[in-house]
Enzyme design. Structure first.
Site, PDB file in Angstrom:
ATOM      1  NE  ARG A 102      -2.226  -1.605   3.261  1.00 52.27           N
ATOM      2  CZ  ARG A 102      -2.656  -3.600   3.405  1.00 52.27           C
ATOM      3  NH1 ARG A 102      -3.819  -3.461   3.745  1.00 52.27           N
ATOM      4  NH2 ARG A 102      -1.272  -3.335   4.405  1.00 52.27           N
ATOM      5  CD  GLU A 149       1.464 -12.079  17.493  1.00 52.92           C
ATOM      6  OE1 GLU A 149       1.077 -11.339  16.309  1.00 52.92           O
ATOM      7  OE2 GLU A 149       1.157 -12.414  17.939  1.00 52.92           O
TER       8      GLU A 149
END
Ligand code: AMP
Length: 177
Positions: free
Chosen positions: A60, A97
């Site tokens: 994006r 993560e």
């Protein structure tokens, strides 16, 4: 704030507990897209934040960074996921993560000493932005500012960037909502 109102929130995407802030509803609206690009353009056209090139983060960041490079008369450099760029690349691996991810840039993306404005749609943990800064610095560039449409201050990325000495600019934020 008209920009914030045009961003759609999708709860529990891509996994439970995440409030996904979807900017596609903002940029499909011609007024919304223009508001975004005009706001960034006003900030950087004055020239007091001096830079040579815009680096946009896949994917994006390409949409916003590409339009902004045009309005400001600067060049645009993509940072991409591993394996996408065709010529010689430099890469940086960073922690997620679960596991790791790698981003890449062409080794001839900009000359040593270039001053860089980094663009992405959103900052959450700041992991992607910090990895991008590391990549830029490996190539001998310096980051003058990192600009985003959305900041999620509760997730802590903005504070992380500032701890590392980077300047941050965001058009809107979602805090505690
Ligand atoms: P981070 O590295 O955690 O700052 O994440 C940044 C990247 O992940 C950005 O390029 C965003 O497009 C995407 N992202 C992370 N969290 C969200 C969220 N809550 N809503 C929309 N996009 C997100």
């Amino acid at each position: 704030m008209p920009i914030k109102e045009k961003i759609r929130t999708i709860p529990d995407h891509p996994k439970k507990g995440i409030m996904f802030r979807d900017i596609t509803t903002l940029i499909k609206d011609p007024v919304g897209f223009r508001l975004v690009i005009d706001n960034f353009t006003q900030r950087y056209i004055k020239g007091d934040i001096d830079f040579d090139v815009i680096v946009g983060i896949e994917s994006r960041g390409f949409i916003i960074g590409g339009a902004l490079a045009y309005t400001l008369g600067k060049g645009f450099v993509p940072v991409r996921k591993k394996g996408k760029l065709p010529a010689e690349t430099i890469s940086h691996e960073y922690e997620l993560e679960y596991g790791t991810d790698t981003i890449e840039m062409h080794t001839d993306a900009f000359p040593k000493g270039a001053r860089v404005l980094v663009i992405d749609d959103l900052i959450a943990t700041g992991g992607t932005a910090l990895a991008t800064a590391a990549l830029i610095e490996k190539l001998g560039g310096s980051v003058v500012e990192m600009a985003f449409i959305v900041n999620l201050p509760d997730v802590g990325g903005a504070a992380r960037l500032q701890e590392h000495g980077y300047r941050l600019y965001a058009l809107t934020e979602f805090e505690g909502d």
